[in-house]
Motif scaffolding. Structure first.
Motif, PDB file in Angstrom:
ATOM      1  N   ARG A 114       0.934  -1.207   0.110  1.00 49.55           N
ATOM      2  CA  ARG A 114      -0.050   0.010  -0.025  1.00 49.55           C
ATOM      3  C   ARG A 114       0.695   1.335  -0.220  1.00 49.55           C
ATOM      4  NH1 ARG A 114      -5.249  -1.172   0.925  1.00 49.55           N
ATOM      5  NH2 ARG A 114      -5.637  -3.316   1.763  1.00 49.55           N
ATOM      6  N   PHE A 115       0.616   2.110  -1.123  1.00 46.70           N
ATOM      7  CA  PHE A 115       1.284   3.222  -1.099  1.00 46.70           C
ATOM      8  C   PHE A 115       0.261   4.411  -0.875  1.00 46.70           C
ATOM      9  CE2 PHE A 115       3.901   0.719  -4.150  1.00 46.70           C
ATOM     10  CZ  PHE A 115       5.242   1.088  -3.552  1.00 46.70           C
ATOM     11  N   VAL A 116       1.113   5.737  -0.749  1.00 48.88           N
ATOM     12  CA  VAL A 116       0.103   6.894  -0.854  1.00 48.88           C
ATOM     13  C   VAL A 116      -0.130   7.548  -2.330  1.00 48.88           C
ATOM     14  CG1 VAL A 116       2.178   8.395   0.119  1.00 48.88           C
ATOM     15  CG2 VAL A 116      -0.437   9.102   0.422  1.00 48.88           C
ATOM     16  N   GLY A 117      -1.101   7.919  -2.985  1.00 47.85           N
ATOM     17  CA  GLY A 117      -1.259   8.581  -4.041  1.00 47.85           C
ATOM     18  C   GLY A 117      -0.878   9.975  -3.855  1.00 47.85           C
TER      19      GLY A 117
ATOM     20  N   TYR B  32       1.724   1.346   3.857  1.00 50.69           N
ATOM     21  CA  TYR B  32       2.914   0.941   4.342  1.00 50.69           C
ATOM     22  C   TYR B  32       4.366   1.567   3.928  1.00 50.69           C
ATOM     23  CZ  TYR B  32      -0.747  -2.921   4.713  1.00 50.69           C
ATOM     24  OH  TYR B  32      -1.927  -3.754   5.131  1.00 50.69           O
ATOM     25  N   LEU B  33       4.185   1.983   3.158  1.00 50.89           N
ATOM     26  CA  LEU B  33       5.751   2.746   2.896  1.00 50.89           C
ATOM     27  C   LEU B  33       5.397   4.355   2.432  1.00 50.89           C
ATOM     28  CD1 LEU B  33       8.574   1.412   0.845  1.00 50.89           C
ATOM     29  CD2 LEU B  33       7.675   3.707   0.275  1.00 50.89           C
ATOM     30  N   HIS B  34       6.102   5.159   3.174  1.00 44.50           N
ATOM     31  CA  HIS B  34       6.019   6.591   3.065  1.00 44.50           C
ATOM     32  C   HIS B  34       7.488   7.147   2.777  1.00 44.50           C
ATOM     33  CE1 HIS B  34       4.287  10.445   3.965  1.00 44.50           C
ATOM     34  NE2 HIS B  34       5.293  10.786   4.554  1.00 44.50           N
TER      35      HIS B  34
ATOM     36  N   LYS C  72      10.233   1.460  10.548  1.00 41.55           N
ATOM     37  CA  LYS C  72      11.565   1.760  10.480  1.00 41.55           C
ATOM     38  C   LYS C  72      11.888   3.031   9.535  1.00 41.55           C
ATOM     39  CE  LYS C  72      12.767  -2.383  12.475  1.00 41.55           C
ATOM     40  NZ  LYS C  72      13.202  -2.331  13.597  1.00 41.55           N
ATOM     41  N   GLN C  73      12.591   3.884   9.989  1.00 43.05           N
ATOM     42  CA  GLN C  73      13.009   4.846   9.137  1.00 43.05           C
ATOM     43  C   GLN C  73      14.340   4.637   8.496  1.00 43.05           C
ATOM     44  OE1 GLN C  73      12.586   7.960  12.574  1.00 43.05           O
ATOM     45  NE2 GLN C  73      12.642   9.457  10.748  1.00 43.05           N
ATOM     46  N   GLU C  74      14.419   5.019   7.375  1.00 42.45           N
ATOM     47  CA  GLU C  74      15.844   4.670   6.634  1.00 42.45           C
ATOM     48  C   GLU C  74      15.960   5.947   5.611  1.00 42.45           C
ATOM     49  OE1 GLU C  74      17.903   1.043   3.850  1.00 42.45           O
ATOM     50  OE2 GLU C  74      15.790   0.930   4.988  1.00 42.45           O
ATOM     51  N   ALA C  75      17.136   6.287   5.504  1.00 44.05           N
ATOM     52  CA  ALA C  75      17.668   7.041   4.224  1.00 44.05           C
ATOM     53  C   ALA C  75      18.457   6.120   3.228  1.00 44.05           C
ATOM     54  CB  ALA C  75      18.738   8.379   4.776  1.00 44.05           C
ATOM     55  N   ILE C  76      17.571   5.965   1.888  1.00 44.88           N
ATOM     56  CA  ILE C  76      18.135   5.076   1.025  1.00 44.88           C
ATOM     57  C   ILE C  76      18.887   5.874  -0.011  1.00 44.88           C
ATOM     58  CG2 ILE C  76      17.414   3.724  -0.744  1.00 44.88           C
ATOM     59  CD1 ILE C  76      15.019   3.078   0.913  1.00 44.88           C
ATOM     60  N   PRO C  77      20.059   5.545  -0.124  1.00 45.40           N
ATOM     61  CA  PRO C  77      20.956   6.574  -1.078  1.00 45.40           C
ATOM     62  C   PRO C  77      20.341   6.698  -2.502  1.00 45.40           C
ATOM     63  CG  PRO C  77      22.286   4.898   0.067  1.00 45.40           C
ATOM     64  CD  PRO C  77      20.868   4.517   0.273  1.00 45.40           C
ATOM     65  N   ASP C  78      20.433   7.812  -3.274  1.00 40.17           N
ATOM     66  CA  ASP C  78      19.699   7.880  -4.517  1.00 40.17           C
ATOM     67  C   ASP C  78      21.203   8.369  -5.248  1.00 40.17           C
ATOM     68  OD1 ASP C  78      18.629   8.649  -6.836  1.00 40.17           O
ATOM     69  OD2 ASP C  78      17.296  10.128  -6.055  1.00 40.17           O
TER      70      ASP C  78
ATOM     71  N   TYR D   2       8.722   2.651   6.823  1.00 40.97           N
ATOM     72  CA  TYR D   2       7.801   1.617   6.234  1.00 40.97           C
ATOM     73  C   TYR D   2       7.607   0.779   7.258  1.00 40.97           C
ATOM     74  CZ  TYR D   2      12.681  -0.501   6.236  1.00 40.97           C
ATOM     75  OH  TYR D   2      13.631  -0.795   6.621  1.00 40.97           O
ATOM     76  N   TRP D   3       6.402   0.145   7.373  1.00 40.84           N
ATOM     77  CA  TRP D   3       6.216  -0.719   8.325  1.00 40.84           C
ATOM     78  C   TRP D   3       7.066  -2.105   8.208  1.00 40.84           C
ATOM     79  CZ3 TRP D   3       2.548  -0.397  12.484  1.00 40.84           C
ATOM     80  CH2 TRP D   3       1.877   0.831  12.390  1.00 40.84           C
ATOM     81  N   ASP D   4       7.290  -2.496   9.157  1.00 46.09           N
ATOM     82  CA  ASP D   4       8.225  -3.727   9.065  1.00 46.09           C
ATOM     83  C   ASP D   4       8.046  -4.903   8.827  1.00 46.09           C
ATOM     84  OD1 ASP D   4      10.897  -5.060   8.954  1.00 46.09           O
ATOM     85  OD2 ASP D   4      11.086  -5.145  11.284  1.00 46.09           O
TER      86      ASP D   4
END
Length: 642
Positions: A88-91, A307-309, A332-338, A604-606
């Motif tokens: 589930r994402f946010v639109g 579930y993911l924001h 969980k919080q995470e900074a994902i490299p771009d 995101y929810w784990d």
């Protein structure tokens, strides 16, 4: 205004993310001349009798493909990932609402995620900057000069209603997009001479003589294939909420305009075991939930409705991620490299309006955005200032032009300001971290005076008595805290400035109609820029509705430099041309550059599993999978998950 984006189709596919252009216009990266595992054989057809062609499973720019003809899957996936569950994402893509399932036309606001419905002849990989591999096309044949290509289509490929995907469908798709599709298609297809079905599963694209052909095969291969038989009874030119017959692996299960849309795997999809699909799209269903604004959306995330924001508001990221689900370890919080070029975000100035024709006016407006104060006061020091359209990449212009870049710019010296050659590439001034920087006010005031806008009773007017007004349009209340100080600073130099908040539908329509002075927007630039630049900075797109040319750039030198980028025969040559283009665009002051951070701030929810390796050029969640045990454990612990 939701942040507009423009992405290559490869990256868009990887993250199932929305864009400002129709999904099929998210082009494959610029791709190149030789492919790993290629063979040479006589060309098909009498008009090329005796010529040799390259036959390959894929195509790449400036070097070999990473994956050979028999590769089982991409390296960044888990080929044994379990299938099932719901993501589930946010639109929050092109708009905070939607009213159409047709992303290929100008009418309507398309739902997020519609790319899940549509396959193309070729798809890109997310761990190469500029490669593509066959999907509907199992191989391709083309001469070394790339003046044409024949795609050999997989006879197993089927539409969602079970009908075969044939060469005639490719021809139909090209024709209907050209005739009835979004105006941007006419720009994208301008170098296509003809599209012809040679037999049931062989289709030939021929390109215009004299065109730069480096990317045209990939552009042809990136078109989403549409079913001719379905549109015999359906008006393609009309917006619709009826789920279409389509070529991809997902179908629409439910769509509630402005509320949610649900896509689920088509169990009869022919391509689930195809190497480009193995380990991807592991969720049984993918849902996009829509909310009135970002604040409401974030509250829904905390409540487990999706579930993911990805968090775009620094204040929220810094201080608001302290809710119970975080504290209990459920979220969980995470900074994902771009690793893509980042930072092409700013307030785009609409050059189509007479009052913004003088670059001194545009520069003065830019001086009134105090990044240093904003970063310290509003952003918790999380960002860096943007100065380049290719920030955080080797394509960013720096210092004085030298070497090959200088030689290229010399070709246009008589059309460029002398400062291009004598001053470093434009970089925004560093302000004092105070809400109002007096030095910036003095400089901006002098620029406006020189441009003929003088103070009359405290307001800037020109010789005709017209007031200099600046409206910043947005549809996100979250941006008020950033835009309002900017507006107040504009008022301090005598500009009649205001922020206008509009509802999402009105914002989308005004964006399409170019009815704005300044609009916030973000573009994700390609690692291998090319044909898409015509739609972002090219004269042809300046007056077309709903292209990515938000500023309305229409300049012969810019057009010529875009062509140099497209014609480049090596990555070094391409990067030189992009740096020259970057330098010229920055000197034009077509935007007020904002800020950047070379990572995705994601919560995101784990409840997911993930591959060990993240693809370097995608966020990566398209390769996650639903972990039923984790989900059950959180539910048993009291997590409010749907």
């Amino acid at each position: 205004m939701s942040r507009p984006r423009a992405e290559t189709r490869a990256k868009a596919q990887a993250d199932a993310a929305p864009g400002p252009l129709p999904r099929a216009l998210w082009l494959l990266p610029a791709l190149g001349l030789l492919a790993l595992g290629l063979t040479l054989r006589p060309a098909w057809g009498s008009e090329h009798e005796g010529a040799e062609t390259i036959t390959s499973h894929g195509i790449s720019v400036f070097g070999d493909l990473k994956y050979g003809p028999d590769f089982p899957h991409f390296d960044y996936v888990n080929p044994d990932a379990p299938l099932g569950g719901t993501m589930r994402f946010v639109g929050t893509g092109a708009s905070t609402t939607f009213d159409s399932l047709n992303p290929f036309i100008l009418k309507g606001v398309p739902a997020q995620g519609l790319g899940l419905l549509h396959d193309s002849l070729l798809v890109g990989s997310a761990d190469e900057p500029a490669s593509a591999y066959g999907l509907i096309a199992q191989s391709m044949e083309y001469p070394e000069d790339r003046s044409w290509v024949i795609f050999n289509m997989n006879p197993d490929a089927r539409f969602s209603d079970g009908e075969p995907i044939e060469a005639s469908d490719v021809v139909f798709t090209y024709n209907v997009l050209q005739e009835k599709g979004h105006p941007a298609y006419r720009i994208s297809f301008q170098d296509f001479e003809s599209v012809e079905a040679l037999d049931t599963h062989r289709v030939k694209f021929a390109f215009r003589e004299g065109a730069s052909t480096r990317e045209l095969i990939q552009q042809a291969g990136g078109i989403s294939i549409l079913p001719e038989h379905y549109y015999a009874d359906v008006d393609f030119a009309e917006s619709t909420m009826t789920p279409p017959v389509s070529s991809g692996g997902y179908v629409v299960r439910d769509a509630q305009p402005g509320q949610s849309i649900t896509y689920c795997r088509n169990p009869d999809y022919w391509g689930w075991e195809h190497p480009v699909n193995v380990g991807a799209n592991n969720f049984e269903c993918i849902v996009y939930e829509y909310f009135a604004d970002r604040t409401a959306g974030f509250e829904a995330f905390k409540a487990g409705q999706y579930y993911l924001h990805e968090e775009f508001t620094s204040k929220t990221w810094a201080v608001d991620y302290n809710f119970p689900a975080i504290e209990r370890g459920w979220v969980k919080q995470e900074a994902i490299p771009d690793n893509r070029p980042s930072g092409t975000q700013g307030f785009w100035i609409n050059l189509r309006r007479d009052k913004f024709q003088d670059p001194r006016v545009r520069q003065a407006i830019g001086l009134m955005f105090n990044f240093e104060w904003s970063n310290e006061t509003l952003f918790y020091g999380l960002y860096e200032r943007t100065d380049s359209f290719w920030e955080n990449s080797p394509m960013q212009a720096e210092g004085l032009p030298e070497g090959a870049e200088l030689a290229l710019l010399e070709e246009y010296r008589d059309q460029l300001p002398e400062r291009i050659f004598t001053e470093p590439a434009f970089t925004p001034a560093v302000n004092r971290p105070e809400r109002t920087d007096r030095a910036a006010i003095r400089q901006a005031s002098n620029l406006l005076e020189d441009a003929g806008w003088t103070i009359v009773d405290g307001i800037r007017k020109n010789a005709a008595g017209e007031t200099l007004t600046v409206e910043v349009m947005d549809d996100s209340a979250a941006f008020e805290r950033i835009i309002n100080p900017f507006v107040e600073n504009l008022k301090r130099i005598g500009i009649d400035a205001r922020l206008t908040l509009v509802d999402p539908s009105q914002g989308q329509q005004r964006l399409k109609d170019r009815d704005y002075d300044l609009v916030p927007g973000r573009l994700v630039m390609s690692l291998t820029p090319g044909l898409e630049l015509r739609q972002i900075f090219g004269s042809q797109s300046a007056m077309e509705p709903d292209t990515a040319n938000y500023a309305g750039v229409s300049d012969p030198v810019v057009d010529a430099l875009i062509q140099k980028v497209i014609q480049a025969e090596s990555r070094d040559e391409m990067e030189v041309a992009v740096r020259a283009l970057d330098r010229v665009l920055r000197d034009m002051h077509i935007w007020v550059p904002n800020w950047y951070k070379a990572s995705h701030n994601v919560a995101y929810w784990d409840i997911f599993g993930r591959p060990e390796v993240k693809p370097p050029y995608a966020r990566g969640d398209a390769y996650w999978w639903f972990d039923q045990e984790k989900y059950d454990a959180l539910k048993a612990a009291g997590a409010p998950l749907r």
